[in-house]
Write an enzyme that holds these catalytic residues in place. Sequence first.
Site, mmCIF file in Angstrom:
data_model
loop_
_atom_site.group_PDB
_atom_site.id
_atom_site.type_symbol
_atom_site.label_atom_id
_atom_site.label_comp_id
_atom_site.label_asym_id
_atom_site.label_seq_id
_atom_site.Cartn_x
_atom_site.Cartn_y
_atom_site.Cartn_z
ATOM 1 N N CYS A 48 0.838 -1.200 0.000
ATOM 2 C CA CYS A 48 0.000 0.000 0.000
ATOM 3 C C CYS A 48 0.876 1.256 0.000
ATOM 4 O O CYS A 48 1.477 1.580 -1.018
ATOM 5 C CB CYS A 48 -0.998 -0.037 1.158
ATOM 6 S SG CYS A 48 -2.363 1.141 0.956
ATOM 7 N N GLU A 105 -1.452 -8.723 4.279
ATOM 8 C CA GLU A 105 -1.449 -9.107 5.701
ATOM 9 C C GLU A 105 -2.854 -9.273 6.261
ATOM 10 O O GLU A 105 -3.029 -9.839 7.351
ATOM 11 C CB GLU A 105 -0.662 -8.085 6.532
ATOM 12 C CG GLU A 105 -1.392 -6.819 6.925
ATOM 13 C CD GLU A 105 -1.537 -5.790 5.812
ATOM 14 O OE1 GLU A 105 -2.106 -4.706 6.065
ATOM 15 O OE2 GLU A 105 -1.055 -6.061 4.677
ATOM 16 N N HIS A 118 -3.529 -5.129 0.752
ATOM 17 C CA HIS A 118 -2.999 -5.503 2.062
ATOM 18 C C HIS A 118 -2.973 -7.023 2.229
ATOM 19 O O HIS A 118 -3.903 -7.617 2.782
ATOM 20 C CB HIS A 118 -3.847 -4.866 3.170
ATOM 21 C CG HIS A 118 -3.616 -3.403 3.321
ATOM 22 N ND1 HIS A 118 -2.714 -2.879 4.220
ATOM 23 C CD2 HIS A 118 -4.149 -2.337 2.665
ATOM 24 C CE1 HIS A 118 -2.695 -1.565 4.115
ATOM 25 N NE2 HIS A 118 -3.564 -1.209 3.186
#
Length: 232
Positions: free
Chosen positions: A115, A212, A210
């Site tokens: 990002c 994660e 993202h």
Amino acid sequence: MSGRPLIGVSTYLEAGVRWGSWELDAALLPSGYHRLVQQAGGIAALLPPDAPELAAEAVARLDGLLIAGGPDVDPARYGAERDPRTGPPAPERDAWELALVGAALEARVPLLGVCRGMQLLNVALGGTLVQHLDGHAGTPGAFGRHPVAPVPGTRYAELVPEVTSVPTFHHQAVDRLGAGLVVAARAVSDGTVEAVERPGPDLVLGVQWHPEMGTDLRLLHALVHASALTRA
């Protein structure tokens, strides 16, 4: 040299963070980042903002680098006037992370930007950003999702050859590409640049979403694998 590769992950620097009965300034990072590194076979080392002149020394001790998401990059970093919708600057983090990116590129340390991290990679190489776009963020405090398509012939397309639905929360994006970068993925809905990479033997990759916040480990496996080769 054996052992799991050491992956540095940049962090936030926030004032007045409260936990328990304490309220203190803190360097922090959502746990998804270090857990993803660990699940992919690496050891995560958190890198709070520091003096930019120390970035090369820090990177020299790492096998790989992950630049995490976070606040908007200061438009002054890419020579633009501030849009009213651009968030407040984070000067310490901008300076530190741009220095980390530059040091990793110089030392040929594998690099993944997430990002804001992708945007910083682009800015570090002389690119610019779109300061606002609609439709790429969820509601405040919640991630949205949308499909992204790989660009054939890129390293990203080798790692993730199919269209995937990714967790996303951003209102800025890459505009003019930085020197040496190519587009590696685009949003299916509107063509927004969703991944960039630098072709060549070194892993230099940025994604606008993202990972994660998801369960797909392919990008992190690629970072850890490349970092293991650096370690060896």
